[in-house]
Design a protein around this motif. Structure first.
Motif, mmCIF file in Angstrom:
data_model
loop_
_atom_site.group_PDB
_atom_site.id
_atom_site.type_symbol
_atom_site.label_atom_id
_atom_site.label_comp_id
_atom_site.label_asym_id
_atom_site.label_seq_id
_atom_site.Cartn_x
_atom_site.Cartn_y
_atom_site.Cartn_z
ATOM 1 N N GLU A 21 90.438 45.844 52.592
ATOM 2 C CA GLU A 21 89.254 45.837 51.740
ATOM 3 C C GLU A 21 88.044 45.334 52.504
ATOM 4 N N VAL A 22 86.883 45.646 51.948
ATOM 5 C CA VAL A 22 85.624 45.137 52.480
ATOM 6 C C VAL A 22 84.675 44.909 51.309
ATOM 7 N N GLY A 23 83.848 43.890 51.438
ATOM 8 C CA GLY A 23 82.874 43.593 50.396
ATOM 9 C C GLY A 23 83.284 42.494 49.457
ATOM 10 N N ARG A 24 84.396 41.848 49.728
ATOM 11 C CA ARG A 24 84.888 40.827 48.813
ATOM 12 C C ARG A 24 83.904 39.661 48.677
ATOM 13 N N GLY A 25 83.315 39.243 49.760
ATOM 14 C CA GLY A 25 82.415 38.090 49.721
ATOM 15 C C GLY A 25 80.941 38.441 49.609
ATOM 16 N N ALA A 26 80.633 39.710 49.434
ATOM 17 C CA ALA A 26 79.227 40.113 49.313
ATOM 18 C C ALA A 26 78.656 39.666 47.972
ATOM 19 N N ALA B 239 92.553 51.562 58.160
ATOM 20 C CA ALA B 239 91.963 51.372 56.832
ATOM 21 C C ALA B 239 90.748 50.464 56.907
ATOM 22 N N SER B 240 90.825 49.438 57.737
ATOM 23 C CA SER B 240 89.728 48.487 57.894
ATOM 24 C C SER B 240 88.460 49.175 58.380
ATOM 25 N N VAL B 241 88.599 50.013 59.384
ATOM 26 C CA VAL B 241 87.436 50.683 59.971
ATOM 27 C C VAL B 241 86.837 51.686 58.989
ATOM 28 N N ILE B 242 87.678 52.494 58.364
ATOM 29 C CA ILE B 242 87.170 53.506 57.430
ATOM 30 C C ILE B 242 86.494 52.840 56.231
ATOM 31 N N ALA B 243 87.112 51.779 55.705
ATOM 32 C CA ALA B 243 86.530 51.084 54.557
ATOM 33 C C ALA B 243 85.167 50.490 54.901
ATOM 34 N N LYS B 244 85.080 49.840 56.052
ATOM 35 C CA LYS B 244 83.829 49.188 56.446
ATOM 36 C C LYS B 244 82.695 50.190 56.628
ATOM 37 N N VAL B 245 82.962 51.270 57.345
ATOM 38 C CA VAL B 245 81.919 52.259 57.605
ATOM 39 C C VAL B 245 81.500 52.951 56.309
ATOM 40 N N THR B 246 82.472 53.223 55.447
ATOM 41 C CA THR B 246 82.153 53.870 54.165
ATOM 42 C C THR B 246 81.270 52.976 53.309
ATOM 43 N N ARG B 247 81.652 51.712 53.169
ATOM 44 C CA ARG B 247 80.869 50.812 52.314
ATOM 45 C C ARG B 247 79.491 50.541 52.908
ATOM 46 N N ASP B 248 79.398 50.379 54.228
ATOM 47 C CA ASP B 248 78.090 50.168 54.854
ATOM 48 C C ASP B 248 77.155 51.326 54.552
ATOM 49 N N ALA B 249 77.681 52.554 54.592
ATOM 50 C CA ALA B 249 76.851 53.729 54.288
ATOM 51 C C ALA B 249 76.428 53.724 52.825
ATOM 52 N N SER C 249 87.835 46.107 62.115
ATOM 53 C CA SER C 249 86.462 46.628 62.140
ATOM 54 C C SER C 249 85.447 45.566 62.526
ATOM 55 N N LYS C 250 85.720 44.309 62.184
ATOM 56 C CA LYS C 250 84.748 43.236 62.458
ATOM 57 C C LYS C 250 84.622 42.952 63.954
ATOM 58 N N LEU C 251 85.574 43.411 64.751
ATOM 59 C CA LEU C 251 85.542 43.166 66.194
ATOM 60 C C LEU C 251 84.849 44.291 66.953
ATOM 61 N N LEU C 252 84.386 45.297 66.238
ATOM 62 C CA LEU C 252 83.764 46.450 66.871
ATOM 63 C C LEU C 252 82.255 46.447 66.662
ATOM 64 N N THR C 253 81.537 47.023 67.615
ATOM 65 C CA THR C 253 80.098 47.199 67.421
ATOM 66 C C THR C 253 79.873 48.260 66.345
ATOM 67 N N VAL C 254 78.682 48.263 65.782
ATOM 68 C CA VAL C 254 78.362 49.256 64.751
ATOM 69 C C VAL C 254 78.544 50.666 65.302
ATOM 70 N N LYS C 255 78.063 50.904 66.523
ATOM 71 C CA LYS C 255 78.149 52.230 67.128
ATOM 72 C C LYS C 255 79.604 52.647 67.308
ATOM 73 N N ARG C 256 80.414 51.751 67.891
ATOM 74 C CA ARG C 256 81.811 52.101 68.148
ATOM 75 C C ARG C 256 82.582 52.251 66.842
ATOM 76 N N ARG C 257 82.286 51.394 65.876
ATOM 77 C CA ARG C 257 82.969 51.466 64.577
ATOM 78 C C ARG C 257 82.684 52.803 63.887
ATOM 79 N N THR C 258 81.441 53.238 63.944
ATOM 80 C CA THR C 258 81.058 54.495 63.315
ATOM 81 C C THR C 258 81.734 55.676 64.004
ATOM 82 N N GLU C 259 81.750 55.656 65.335
ATOM 83 C CA GLU C 259 82.421 56.720 66.093
ATOM 84 C C GLU C 259 83.911 56.747 65.781
#
Length: 233
Positions: A28-33, A147-157, A57-67
């Motif tokens: 999941e992502v967004g729990r503490g937002a 799941a972590s990477v896909i969730a993070k990039v999806t929610r950020d968008a 996902s938290k260990l990746l740069t925005v660019k690398r996470r998106t790619e």
């Protein structure tokens, strides 16, 4: 910083000990937002070798996470997303809202998993799902990391899109988390329709305290039992 790449060891263990043929990693992502939904991704990866550089996902740069997210969406065997809105979080409490989002993701998978790996040490999913919790699973388990990477990039968008009509809150940069810009905008403008109104940040905003909603009874009881009452989770 060097890190150990995730593996399929937990998936293999579940296959061997429970007979599970399809295992989904869930994160999941967004729990503490303070604003926006909580988002859950369920990913099924099989036992194939992971894309290079996959990790939490938290260990990746925005660019690398998106790619990586773009690559993962076609690499995984299956994936699906579930969301719980700020209104559902206020009404149900975070634990129940998190479960709702996870169930939505799991039920949206084209194949139903025989077992689920949850990141962390708390099984917020429960029956009828067969669950294995793994602390730092988003770093050690391939399916959970995906799941972590896909969730993070999806929610950020999603948050960037919500921020178009609320530019002062800089959702495109903070994704609804309490950055200084976000906090300053809240103090001046008050919460948007995308804010969670049961969160304790409103206690520090006298001008907007009248908008605060009481936490749900189940959530209050759970927080009292854990000693977290008064803290955003």
């Amino acid at each position: 910083m060097p890190y150990e790449p995730p593996t399929h060891s937990v998936e293999r263990s579940l296959r061997a000990t429970t007979g599970a043929k399809i295992v989904a990693g869930v994160d999941e992502v967004g729990r503490g937002a303070w604003a926006g939904p909580v988002t859950v991704c369920a990913a099924v990866t099989g036992l194939r070798r992971a894309p290079a550089g996959l990790t939490d996902s938290k260990l990746l740069t925005v660019k690398r996470r998106t790619e990586l997210a773009a690559e993962l969406r076609t690499w995984v065997t299956a994936h699906a997303l579930g969301h719980s809105s700020p209104q559902e979080i206020d009404e149900l409490g975070m634990t129940a809202a998190l479960r709702l989002a996870a169930v939505r993701a799991l039920e949206a998978l084209p194949v139903q998993p025989d077992a689920v790996i949850l990141d962390g040490n708390h099984d917020y999913l429960g029956a009828p799902w067969r669950v294995r919790t793994v602390i730092k699973g988003d770093q050690s388990c391939i399916a959970v990391a995906a799941a972590s990477v896909i969730a993070k990039v999806t929610r950020d968008a999603m948050m960037a899109e919500l921020g178009v009509d609320h530019a002062d809150f800089a959702f495109v940069d903070n994704a609804g988390y309490p950055s200084p810009v976000h906090q300053a905008a809240l103090a001046e403008l008050g919460p948007t329709p995308h804010h969670r109104l049961s969160w304790s940040y409103l206690d520090a905003l006298p001008r907007w305290q009248h908008l605060k909603r009481a936490r749900s009874a189940p959530e209050t009881a759970a927080l009292e039992a854990s000693g977290q009452l008064g803290f955003d989770i």
